[in-house]
Design a protein around this motif. Structure first.
Motif, PDB file in Angstrom:
ATOM      1  N   MET A  77       0.956  -1.374  -0.074  1.00 16.26           N
ATOM      2  CA  MET A  77      -0.036   0.096  -0.021  1.00 16.26           C
ATOM      3  C   MET A  77       0.777   1.324   0.043  1.00 16.26           C
ATOM      4  N   ILE A  78       1.908   1.019   0.861  1.00 17.33           N
ATOM      5  CA  ILE A  78       2.751   2.639   0.870  1.00 17.33           C
ATOM      6  C   ILE A  78       3.414   2.642  -0.250  1.00 17.33           C
ATOM      7  N   THR A  79       3.912   1.488  -0.810  1.00 14.24           N
ATOM      8  CA  THR A  79       4.672   1.568  -2.266  1.00 14.24           C
ATOM      9  C   THR A  79       3.910   2.310  -3.172  1.00 14.24           C
ATOM     10  N   TRP A  80       2.527   2.051  -3.261  1.00  9.11           N
ATOM     11  CA  TRP A  80       1.853   2.520  -4.310  1.00  9.11           C
ATOM     12  C   TRP A  80       1.615   3.960  -3.906  1.00  9.11           C
ATOM     13  N   ILE A  81       1.556   4.345  -2.764  1.00  7.86           N
ATOM     14  CA  ILE A  81       1.153   5.794  -2.312  1.00  7.86           C
ATOM     15  C   ILE A  81       2.559   6.542  -2.703  1.00  7.86           C
ATOM     16  N   GLY A  82       3.768   6.101  -2.546  1.00  8.95           N
ATOM     17  CA  GLY A  82       4.980   6.732  -3.114  1.00  8.95           C
ATOM     18  C   GLY A  82       5.081   6.819  -4.568  1.00  8.95           C
ATOM     19  N   VAL A  83       4.662   5.742  -5.252  1.00 12.36           N
ATOM     20  CA  VAL A  83       4.698   5.863  -6.533  1.00 12.36           C
ATOM     21  C   VAL A  83       3.641   7.038  -7.118  1.00 12.36           C
ATOM     22  N   GLN A  84       2.609   6.955  -6.440  1.00 10.89           N
ATOM     23  CA  GLN A  84       1.592   8.248  -6.939  1.00 10.89           C
ATOM     24  C   GLN A  84       2.033   9.566  -6.527  1.00 10.89           C
ATOM     25  N   ALA A  85       2.650   9.621  -5.421  1.00 20.40           N
ATOM     26  CA  ALA A  85       3.025  10.993  -4.967  1.00 20.40           C
ATOM     27  C   ALA A  85       4.307  11.464  -5.809  1.00 20.40           C
ATOM     28  N   TYR A  86       5.025  10.400  -6.455  1.00 17.19           N
ATOM     29  CA  TYR A  86       6.070  10.621  -7.338  1.00 17.19           C
ATOM     30  C   TYR A  86       5.637  11.184  -8.600  1.00 17.19           C
ATOM     31  N   ARG A  87       4.491  10.553  -8.903  1.00 16.99           N
ATOM     32  CA  ARG A  87       4.126  11.034 -10.269  1.00 16.99           C
ATOM     33  C   ARG A  87       3.362  12.464 -10.201  1.00 16.99           C
ATOM     34  N   ASN A  88       2.660  12.539  -9.261  1.00 20.65           N
ATOM     35  CA  ASN A  88       2.116  14.095  -9.135  1.00 20.65           C
ATOM     36  C   ASN A  88       1.856  14.647  -7.853  1.00 20.65           C
ATOM     37  N   PRO A  89       2.889  15.014  -7.134  1.00 21.98           N
ATOM     38  CA  PRO A  89       2.690  15.422  -5.964  1.00 21.98           C
ATOM     39  C   PRO A  89       1.478  16.604  -5.656  1.00 21.98           C
ATOM     40  N   ARG A  90       0.875  17.272  -6.647  1.00 19.51           N
ATOM     41  CA  ARG A  90      -0.034  18.069  -6.338  1.00 19.51           C
ATOM     42  C   ARG A  90      -1.402  17.301  -6.163  1.00 19.51           C
ATOM     43  N   ARG A  91      -1.575  16.380  -7.149  1.00 18.83           N
ATOM     44  CA  ARG A  91      -2.673  15.528  -7.476  1.00 18.83           C
ATOM     45  C   ARG A  91      -2.779  14.549  -6.144  1.00 18.83           C
ATOM     46  N   VAL A  98      -1.514   9.183   4.915  1.00 22.05           N
ATOM     47  CA  VAL A  98      -1.900   7.745   5.300  1.00 22.05           C
ATOM     48  C   VAL A  98      -0.427   7.157   5.408  1.00 22.05           C
ATOM     49  N   LEU A  99       0.545   7.545   4.563  1.00 19.87           N
ATOM     50  CA  LEU A  99       2.128   6.776   4.904  1.00 19.87           C
ATOM     51  C   LEU A  99       2.432   7.397   5.894  1.00 19.87           C
ATOM     52  N   LEU A 100       2.350   8.519   6.318  1.00 20.23           N
ATOM     53  CA  LEU A 100       2.838   9.243   7.680  1.00 20.23           C
ATOM     54  C   LEU A 100       2.159   8.747   8.846  1.00 20.23           C
ATOM     55  N   LEU A 101       0.948   8.358   8.673  1.00 25.61           N
ATOM     56  CA  LEU A 101       0.034   7.450   9.851  1.00 25.61           C
ATOM     57  C   LEU A 101       0.673   6.255  10.163  1.00 25.61           C
ATOM     58  N   SER A 102       1.066   5.624   8.969  1.00 25.08           N
ATOM     59  CA  SER A 102       1.782   4.398   9.288  1.00 25.08           C
ATOM     60  C   SER A 102       2.842   4.251   9.709  1.00 25.08           C
ATOM     61  N   LYS A 103       3.910   5.227   9.366  1.00 28.10           N
ATOM     62  CA  LYS A 103       5.301   5.337  10.035  1.00 28.10           C
ATOM     63  C   LYS A 103       5.232   5.900  11.581  1.00 28.10           C
ATOM     64  N   ALA A 104       4.153   6.700  11.843  1.00 27.76           N
ATOM     65  CA  ALA A 104       4.199   7.396  13.035  1.00 27.76           C
ATOM     66  C   ALA A 104       3.780   6.299  13.869  1.00 27.76           C
ATOM     67  N   CYS A 105       2.612   5.392  13.672  1.00 28.92           N
ATOM     68  CA  CYS A 105       2.203   4.337  14.491  1.00 28.92           C
ATOM     69  C   CYS A 105       3.480   3.370  14.613  1.00 28.92           C
ATOM     70  N   SER A 106       4.028   3.061  13.701  1.00 23.50           N
ATOM     71  CA  SER A 106       4.992   1.868  13.830  1.00 23.50           C
ATOM     72  C   SER A 106       6.321   2.459  14.668  1.00 23.50           C
ATOM     73  N   THR A 107       6.519   3.833  14.566  1.00 22.81           N
ATOM     74  CA  THR A 107       7.729   4.490  15.147  1.00 22.81           C
ATOM     75  C   THR A 107       7.162   4.306  16.762  1.00 22.81           C
ATOM     76  N   ALA A 108       6.139   4.757  17.086  1.00 19.32           N
ATOM     77  CA  ALA A 108       5.547   4.842  18.293  1.00 19.32           C
ATOM     78  C   ALA A 108       5.567   3.636  19.065  1.00 19.32           C
ATOM     79  N   CYS A 109       4.923   2.428  18.283  1.00 21.80           N
ATOM     80  CA  CYS A 109       5.198   1.174  18.791  1.00 21.80           C
ATOM     81  C   CYS A 109       6.480   0.657  19.095  1.00 21.80           C
ATOM     82  N   TYR A 110       7.155   0.791  18.213  1.00 19.73           N
ATOM     83  CA  TYR A 110       8.593   0.263  18.377  1.00 19.73           C
ATOM     84  C   TYR A 110       9.187   0.769  19.585  1.00 19.73           C
TER      85      TYR A 110
END
Length: 279
Positions: A77-91, A98-110
């Motif tokens: 899922m976050i790979t797909w988000i990364g690709v889409q954000a690379y293609r057009n960050p404005r759109r 969503v990606l940041l929420l995932s990383k914030a959650c994992s960082t906090a839990c770790y």
């Protein structure tokens, strides 16, 4: 269809998202193919390098195949988000939280689990996801202004500052609100030639300045009346703290220079553009 012209901040962000998408894709493949061995490898490193408790690994079965599948789906899922954000960050930039929420959650839990159990595996997770979260957050915010290098909220802050510094019917016949759009366009031109760190610092200073009245009035600068805004800016500009004064100076440059570049503003202060110095 016209090709997008990316700002420097957007180019940096796109590069990072492309790198991130590659890392996430490799991570998904790694979790799927060799994920069962990752805790054991980390335990081996911990055994010979750091005096930390070993992460418990089942002796008679692969480590958490069920959970590895969930990890792979999240990485996809976050790979797909990364690709889409690379293609057009404005759109597609609105997907990045969503990606940041995932990383914030994992960082906090770790972090919590490392404090509770002290396993190196949790430290590795924190040292991996924590920097990714921090870098992505900074670069995403830097690129969030789009082609104008300003978000709508930041433009509202500039308008509030302009109306307080140059009110309609004040010392000049013309007020900031009379040439608001043209003045904002001038500010955008100023910002367009700045490097990414400077631009990021200026935008953060606007938000900081907007929040300064909160401890006193319980409201942001943009929510105060025009008169109270002007009084507050005068109040903090005369304080000893260099940070507040610097923020006010930055705001004045961003507002007043483009304002007085407008022909109407020049006329309101008696400046004759056609005047020439006699030889």
């Amino acid at each position: 269809m016209a090709k997008n012209v990316w700002t420097p901040a957007e180019r940096v962000f796109r590069g990072w998202m492309l790198i991130s998408a590659g890392m996430y894709a490799l991570g998904a493949a790694g979790f799927l193919l060799i994920g069962a061995h990752i805790p054991g490898v980390i335990n081996a490193i911990s055994r010979y390098t750091l005096p930390l408790p070993l992460y418990p690994v089942p002796a008679d079965a692969p480590e958490g195949a069920f959970w590895r599948i969930l990890s792979v789906s999240m990485m996809a899922m976050i790979t797909w988000i990364g690709v889409q954000a690379y293609r057009n960050p404005r759109r597609h930039g609105n997907m990045v939280p969503v990606l940041l929420l995932s990383k914030a959650c994992s960082t906090a839990c770790y972090t919590v689990f490392f404090i509770m159990h002290g396993h190196l595996a949790y430290m590795v997770g924190f040292l991996t996801d924590g920097p990714i979260f921090l870098i992505t957050t900074i670069l995403w915010y830097a690129a969030a202004g789009g082609e104008r290098n300003l978000t709508r909220g930041e433009e509202r802050i500039l308008v509030a500052l302009g109306e307080a510094l140059v009110p309609r019917g004040g010392r000049f016949n013309l007020g900031f609100s009379d040439v608001r759009d043209a003045s904002l366009d001038g500010t955008v031109r100023m910002l367009s030639v700045m490097d990414v760190p400077t631009l990021l610092a200026i935008r953060l200073s606007l938000h900081f300045l907007n929040c300064t009245p909160l401890p006193v009035f319980g409201r942001r600068l943009t929510s105060l009346s025009e008169d109270r805004r002007a009084e507050w800016l005068m109040r903090i500009e005369t304080r000893r703290g260099v940070t507040l004064r610097t923020c006010v100076i930055i705001a004045k440059v961003l507002v007043l220079v483009p304002f007085f570049e407008q022909p109407e503003a020049a006329e309101s202060v008696g400046y004759d553009r056609t005047a020439r110095v006699r030889p």
